[in-house]
Motif scaffolding. Structure first.
Motif, PDB file in Angstrom:
ATOM      1  N   PHE A 106      17.509  45.932 -52.499  1.00 21.28           N
ATOM      2  CA  PHE A 106      16.346  46.360 -53.273  1.00 21.28           C
ATOM      3  C   PHE A 106      16.420  45.843 -54.711  1.00 21.28           C
ATOM      4  CE2 PHE A 106      14.291  49.355 -56.176  1.00 21.28           C
ATOM      5  CZ  PHE A 106      12.977  49.197 -55.752  1.00 21.28           C
ATOM      6  N   PHE A 107      17.596  45.916 -55.343  1.00 20.99           N
ATOM      7  CA  PHE A 107      17.714  45.426 -56.714  1.00 20.99           C
ATOM      8  C   PHE A 107      17.487  43.912 -56.771  1.00 20.99           C
ATOM      9  CE2 PHE A 107      20.604  49.203 -57.968  1.00 20.99           C
ATOM     10  CZ  PHE A 107      19.481  49.945 -58.297  1.00 20.99           C
ATOM     11  N   LEU A 108      17.981  43.201 -55.763  1.00 20.80           N
ATOM     12  CA  LEU A 108      17.723  41.754 -55.694  1.00 20.80           C
ATOM     13  C   LEU A 108      16.228  41.500 -55.609  1.00 20.80           C
ATOM     14  CD1 LEU A 108      18.770  38.791 -55.188  1.00 20.80           C
ATOM     15  CD2 LEU A 108      18.663  39.345 -52.756  1.00 20.80           C
ATOM     16  N   GLU A 109      15.588  42.208 -54.710  1.00 18.94           N
ATOM     17  CA  GLU A 109      14.149  42.050 -54.506  1.00 18.94           C
ATOM     18  C   GLU A 109      13.370  42.395 -55.775  1.00 18.94           C
ATOM     19  OE1 GLU A 109      10.838  43.869 -51.351  1.00 18.94           O
ATOM     20  OE2 GLU A 109      12.814  44.789 -51.581  1.00 18.94           O
ATOM     21  N   ALA A 110      13.647  43.564 -56.363  1.00 17.32           N
ATOM     22  CA  ALA A 110      12.892  44.018 -57.529  1.00 17.32           C
ATOM     23  C   ALA A 110      13.118  43.106 -58.733  1.00 17.32           C
ATOM     24  CB  ALA A 110      13.291  45.455 -57.861  1.00 17.32           C
ATOM     25  N   THR A 111      14.360  42.662 -58.931  1.00 20.66           N
ATOM     26  CA  THR A 111      14.658  41.782 -60.065  1.00 20.66           C
ATOM     27  C   THR A 111      13.882  40.483 -59.970  1.00 20.66           C
ATOM     28  OG1 THR A 111      16.875  42.717 -60.317  1.00 20.66           O
ATOM     29  CG2 THR A 111      16.488  40.531 -61.269  1.00 20.66           C
ATOM     30  N   PHE A 112      13.881  39.870 -58.806  1.00 21.69           N
ATOM     31  CA  PHE A 112      13.222  38.579 -58.662  1.00 21.69           C
ATOM     32  C   PHE A 112      11.704  38.700 -58.584  1.00 21.69           C
ATOM     33  CE2 PHE A 112      17.557  37.368 -57.393  1.00 21.69           C
ATOM     34  CZ  PHE A 112      17.747  36.336 -58.301  1.00 21.69           C
ATOM     35  N   ILE A 113      11.196  39.871 -58.211  1.00 27.40           N
ATOM     36  CA  ILE A 113       9.749  40.078 -58.314  1.00 27.40           C
ATOM     37  C   ILE A 113       9.327  40.030 -59.776  1.00 27.40           C
ATOM     38  CG2 ILE A 113       7.957  41.872 -58.129  1.00 27.40           C
ATOM     39  CD1 ILE A 113       9.105  42.545 -55.390  1.00 27.40           C
ATOM     40  N   GLY A 114      10.119  40.654 -60.660  1.00 29.33           N
ATOM     41  CA  GLY A 114       9.823  40.580 -62.087  1.00 29.33           C
ATOM     42  C   GLY A 114       9.856  39.151 -62.590  1.00 29.33           C
ATOM     43  N   LEU A 115      10.867  38.388 -62.194  1.00 28.62           N
ATOM     44  CA  LEU A 115      10.956  36.992 -62.606  1.00 28.62           C
ATOM     45  C   LEU A 115       9.816  36.166 -62.017  1.00 28.62           C
ATOM     46  CD1 LEU A 115      14.815  36.436 -62.274  1.00 28.62           C
ATOM     47  CD2 LEU A 115      13.471  36.471 -64.394  1.00 28.62           C
ATOM     48  N   PHE A 116       9.381  36.523 -60.809  1.00 26.36           N
ATOM     49  CA  PHE A 116       8.271  35.798 -60.190  1.00 26.36           C
ATOM     50  C   PHE A 116       7.016  35.906 -61.052  1.00 26.36           C
ATOM     51  CE2 PHE A 116       4.395  36.062 -57.614  1.00 26.36           C
ATOM     52  CZ  PHE A 116       4.403  34.819 -56.997  1.00 26.36           C
ATOM     53  N   PHE A 117       6.704  37.105 -61.515  1.00 24.54           N
ATOM     54  CA  PHE A 117       5.470  37.304 -62.270  1.00 24.54           C
ATOM     55  C   PHE A 117       5.583  36.835 -63.724  1.00 24.54           C
ATOM     56  CE2 PHE A 117       4.485  40.334 -58.834  1.00 24.54           C
ATOM     57  CZ  PHE A 117       3.206  39.900 -58.526  1.00 24.54           C
ATOM     58  N   THR A 132      11.341  32.673 -56.214  1.00 28.59           N
ATOM     59  CA  THR A 132      10.403  33.139 -55.186  1.00 28.59           C
ATOM     60  C   THR A 132      11.083  33.261 -53.830  1.00 28.59           C
ATOM     61  OG1 THR A 132       8.616  32.033 -56.380  1.00 28.59           O
ATOM     62  CG2 THR A 132       8.156  32.706 -54.123  1.00 28.59           C
ATOM     63  N   TRP A 133      11.919  32.290 -53.482  1.00 27.16           N
ATOM     64  CA  TRP A 133      12.626  32.377 -52.209  1.00 27.16           C
ATOM     65  C   TRP A 133      13.648  33.510 -52.209  1.00 27.16           C
ATOM     66  CZ3 TRP A 133      11.346  30.663 -47.671  1.00 27.16           C
ATOM     67  CH2 TRP A 133      10.503  29.566 -47.555  1.00 27.16           C
ATOM     68  N   LEU A 134      14.295  33.753 -53.350  1.00 26.35           N
ATOM     69  CA  LEU A 134      15.228  34.879 -53.434  1.00 26.35           C
ATOM     70  C   LEU A 134      14.487  36.212 -53.332  1.00 26.35           C
ATOM     71  CD1 LEU A 134      17.673  33.590 -56.192  1.00 26.35           C
ATOM     72  CD2 LEU A 134      18.200  33.970 -53.771  1.00 26.35           C
ATOM     73  N   MET A 135      13.282  36.267 -53.874  1.00 27.04           N
ATOM     74  CA  MET A 135      12.453  37.465 -53.723  1.00 27.04           C
ATOM     75  C   MET A 135      12.154  37.722 -52.243  1.00 27.04           C
ATOM     76  SD  MET A 135       8.616  38.076 -55.265  1.00 27.04           S
ATOM     77  CE  MET A 135       7.857  36.851 -54.164  1.00 27.04           C
ATOM     78  N   ALA A 136      11.789  36.660 -51.530  1.00 25.22           N
ATOM     79  CA  ALA A 136      11.515  36.800 -50.101  1.00 25.22           C
ATOM     80  C   ALA A 136      12.774  37.199 -49.335  1.00 25.22           C
ATOM     81  CB  ALA A 136      10.954  35.486 -49.548  1.00 25.22           C
ATOM     82  N   LEU A 137      13.908  36.615 -49.716  1.00 23.94           N
ATOM     83  CA  LEU A 137      15.175  36.974 -49.072  1.00 23.94           C
ATOM     84  C   LEU A 137      15.497  38.443 -49.309  1.00 23.94           C
ATOM     85  CD1 LEU A 137      17.813  36.155 -47.620  1.00 23.94           C
ATOM     86  CD2 LEU A 137      18.739  35.558 -49.869  1.00 23.94           C
ATOM     87  N   GLY A 138      15.251  38.934 -50.523  1.00 26.46           N
ATOM     88  CA  GLY A 138      15.517  40.330 -50.832  1.00 26.46           C
ATOM     89  C   GLY A 138      14.712  41.283 -49.977  1.00 26.46           C
ATOM     90  N   THR A 139      13.443  40.960 -49.740  1.00 23.59           N
ATOM     91  CA  THR A 139      12.623  41.838 -48.901  1.00 23.59           C
ATOM     92  C   THR A 139      13.185  41.929 -47.498  1.00 23.59           C
ATOM     93  OG1 THR A 139      11.115  40.046 -48.209  1.00 23.59           O
ATOM     94  CG2 THR A 139      10.558  41.236 -50.221  1.00 23.59           C
ATOM     95  N   ASN A 140      13.690  40.805 -46.984  1.00 22.62           N
ATOM     96  CA  ASN A 140      14.222  40.810 -45.629  1.00 22.62           C
ATOM     97  C   ASN A 140      15.585  41.476 -45.560  1.00 22.62           C
ATOM     98  OD1 ASN A 140      12.584  38.877 -43.500  1.00 22.62           O
ATOM     99  ND2 ASN A 140      12.130  38.416 -45.635  1.00 22.62           N
ATOM    100  N   LEU A 141      16.387  41.352 -46.621  1.00 24.77           N
ATOM    101  CA  LEU A 141      17.666  42.054 -46.641  1.00 24.77           C
ATOM    102  C   LEU A 141      17.461  43.566 -46.685  1.00 24.77           C
ATOM    103  CD1 LEU A 141      19.895  39.896 -49.018  1.00 24.77           C
ATOM    104  CD2 LEU A 141      20.210  40.265 -46.563  1.00 24.77           C
ATOM    105  N   SER A 142      16.424  44.004 -47.393  1.00 28.01           N
ATOM    106  CA  SER A 142      16.113  45.440 -47.400  1.00 28.01           C
ATOM    107  C   SER A 142      15.836  45.915 -45.985  1.00 28.01           C
ATOM    108  CB  SER A 142      14.901  45.713 -48.296  1.00 28.01           C
ATOM    109  OG  SER A 142      15.217  45.567 -49.650  1.00 28.01           O
ATOM    110  N   ALA A 143      15.014  45.147 -45.270  1.00 26.36           N
ATOM    111  CA  ALA A 143      14.698  45.523 -43.889  1.00 26.36           C
ATOM    112  C   ALA A 143      15.949  45.512 -43.019  1.00 26.36           C
ATOM    113  CB  ALA A 143      13.645  44.570 -43.326  1.00 26.36           C
ATOM    114  N   LEU A 144      16.836  44.547 -43.243  1.00 25.37           N
ATOM    115  CA  LEU A 144      18.051  44.448 -42.429  1.00 25.37           C
ATOM    116  C   LEU A 144      18.882  45.721 -42.525  1.00 25.37           C
ATOM    117  CD1 LEU A 144      20.159  42.927 -40.740  1.00 25.37           C
ATOM    118  CD2 LEU A 144      21.078  42.006 -42.884  1.00 25.37           C
TER     119      LEU A 144
END
Length: 528
Positions: A106-117, A132-144
């Motif tokens: 989640f922290f990976l995902e949230a951090t890179f969402i901020g950097l994305f915008f 952007t790819w790390l943001m996408a990876l973070g969303t999938n790691l959360s699901a995992l």
């Protein structure tokens, strides 16, 4: 014993919050990868239209992500509020994946969402694409990690019951991570999320084309979504087959209930395409079967039987009796920890302890249960068949529809004539809810099909709940439902507002001045 009304209300509350939350999750999974694909094309081609596409769909992704976070936080609090004994009994195993998800994914995902915008104009193209790819990876790691936790509830491995602490404890964390049910659920679930993302992009693109607006972005988005959606929908079917095989291996009662299979059929078992399950009479009043199909799907063989519900109930009766022995030995250990004989007996029968706990619904001294109570406890292992049977068929029907839909969309995209297929564009627009209906059906099957267990074969649901008053559950149930409904309405309104404005009105307010200046002067800006 906890009041059954409290247990049922606690189940209802968790079901409502989970299914509300999962309205937002699939779109987060699907849009994140589609945004990464669009930005990759922008970086490779330098054409500004792909950057504008990335930003526009990114705005919708951001709205959805915020709502998903808000609804997801409440769910974890419920383990302490409504399911305190569950948290005590299996928290050693279940808590670890949740903690890892929060700290890493989640922290990976949230951090890179901020950097994305906020990284446009501050990072180079390649750096921003990496974000952007790390943001996408973070969303999938959360699901995992979430699905590893849920997969353990479906098929508990890598843990044993410790009579010293009176709870389940991890002995093989690798087995928890590599749980075949969890892995099958993960790939199947994220693929379904990709389908939802593709359908969302395609439906909104169809809306723009029907209104003759934002054609540059709509045409390209439609083409990307058709290819991505076709691959994702096919993968859902293939990975769904793998999930079905894992269920046949490890959750035989759930599979038998989904199929309305009351008796063991000679191998290979048929698939019941249509039927009317009658749980009271333990039969189907009417059924239409396709020979061999279920045997091939569930066992991948022509000579292996799939046990029916009634045969599985007989097996459960033997495990209930084994649970009585384990419980009696456990009582001896609690009275005298040095009782070696009791420990040996418990070690032989501890895996049946959960089935023995099913008798707690009928009496506290379960070692003295009557044969009738043992038979009833075994029968309790059968979930309600009708809802599972029909929900599964709705899910499969929608899955088949979406494969055909995306195949036709991809065909039109290859011929580059989909803008003139106005009937198909209308179908695309009105098909928007289809993935969400199928996904919610899938979660219903996964969770309702596990009943009567909070953890399959380990902890009965009625034994896992907190000892709360009915009014306390009702208050939080009403409160959460109202809050989630408000959040859903806000999401829909924000989405519709952004879509009605379209990229031409939204994007100028998002761009960093350096980005706007750079792209205004770029040669070939906006060309095909």
């Amino acid at each position: 014993m906890i009041d059954s009304t409290v247990v049922e209300l606690s189940r209802l509350q968790f079901a409502l919050t989970a299914m509300y939350h999962f309205i937002f999750v699939p779109l987060t999974l699907g849009l994140s990868f589609m945004i990464a694909i669009m930005e990759s094309v922008y970086v490779m081609t330098g054409k500004d239209v792909w950057r504008r596409m990335t930003l526009f769909w990114g705005v919708l992704f951001g709205i959805n992500f915020a709502m998903g976070v808000g609804t997801g936080i409440v769910m974890e609090f419920q383990f302490g509020m409504n399911w305190s004994y569950y948290s005590h009994y299996v928290g050693d195993i279940f808590g670890a994946p949740l903690a890892i998800e929060g700290l890493m994914a989640f922290f990976l995902e949230a951090t890179f969402i901020g950097l994305f915008f906020f990284g446009w104009g501050r990072l180079s193209k390649v750096q921003h694409l990496t974000v952007t790819w790390l943001m996408a990876l973070g969303t999938n790691l959360s699901a995992l990690w979430i699905l590893i936790a849920n997969g353990w509830m479906q098929y508990p491995v890598g843990a044993v019951f410790n009579p010293e602490t009176m709870r389940m404890e991890v002995v093989d964390f690798a087995a928890v991570l590599l749980n075949p049910v969890a892995q099958a659920k993960f790939v199947h679930t994220v693929s379904a999320g990709y389908v939802a993302g593709a359908m969302f992009v395609m439906s909104i693109s169809a809306f723009f084309m029907l209104r003759g607006k934002h054609r540059e972005i709509a045409r390209r988005s439609f083409a990307v979504a058709s290819a991505f959606g076709l691959l994702a929908s096919i993968s859902v079917a293939v990975l769904g087959d793998e999930s079905g095989y894992a269920t046949a291996e490890n959750q035989k009662m759930k599979l038998a209930a989904i199929e309305g299979m009351w008796h063991t059929h000679p191998a290979p078992a048929p698939f019941t395409a249509f039927g009317i399950p009658n749980q009271q009479e333990q039969r189907n009043d009417f059924e239409v079967q396709i020979p061999y199909v279920m045997g091939l799907i569930a066992t991948r063989s022509l000579d292996e039987e799939i046990p029916g519900i009634l045969d599985l109930v007989k097996q459960a009766e033997g495990r209930v009796k084994g649970g009585q022995i384990a419980y009696a030995a456990l009582e001896r250990i609690r009275a005298d920890k040095s009782d070696v004989e009791a420990r040996e007996i418990f070690d032989r029968h501890w895996q049946d302890l959960g089935h023995g706990l099913l008798l707690k619904r009928y009496r506290d001294d379960i070692e003295n249960a009557t044969p009738e109570q043992i038979a009833q406890a075994a029968l309790d292992t059968v979930p309600t068949v009708g809802p599972l049977f029909w929900t599964f068929r709705v899910m499969v029907g929608l899955g088949i529809y979406m494969i055909g839909f995306f195949a036709l969309a991809f065909y039109y995209s290859c011929r580059n004539n989909f803008e003139h297929k106005r009937t198909f564009l209308r179908v695309a627009l009105w098909s928007l809810p289809a993935p969400w209906i199928a996904i919610e059906c899938g979660w219903f099957i996964a969770e309702y099909g596990r009943q009567p267990w909070a953890v399959d074969g380990v902890l009965p649901t009625f034994y896992a709940a907190s000892g709360l008053a009915v009014y306390e559950i009702l208050a939080t149930l009403i409160g959460f439902t109202a809050l989630y409904t408000v959040l859903l309405v806000i999401e829909v309104k924000l989405m519709l507002k952004a879509i009605r404005k379209g990229p031409d009105e939204i994007l100028p307010s998002l761009q960093h001045p350096a980005v706007a200046t750079h792209h205004a002067n770029a040669p070939g800006n906006g060309q095909a």
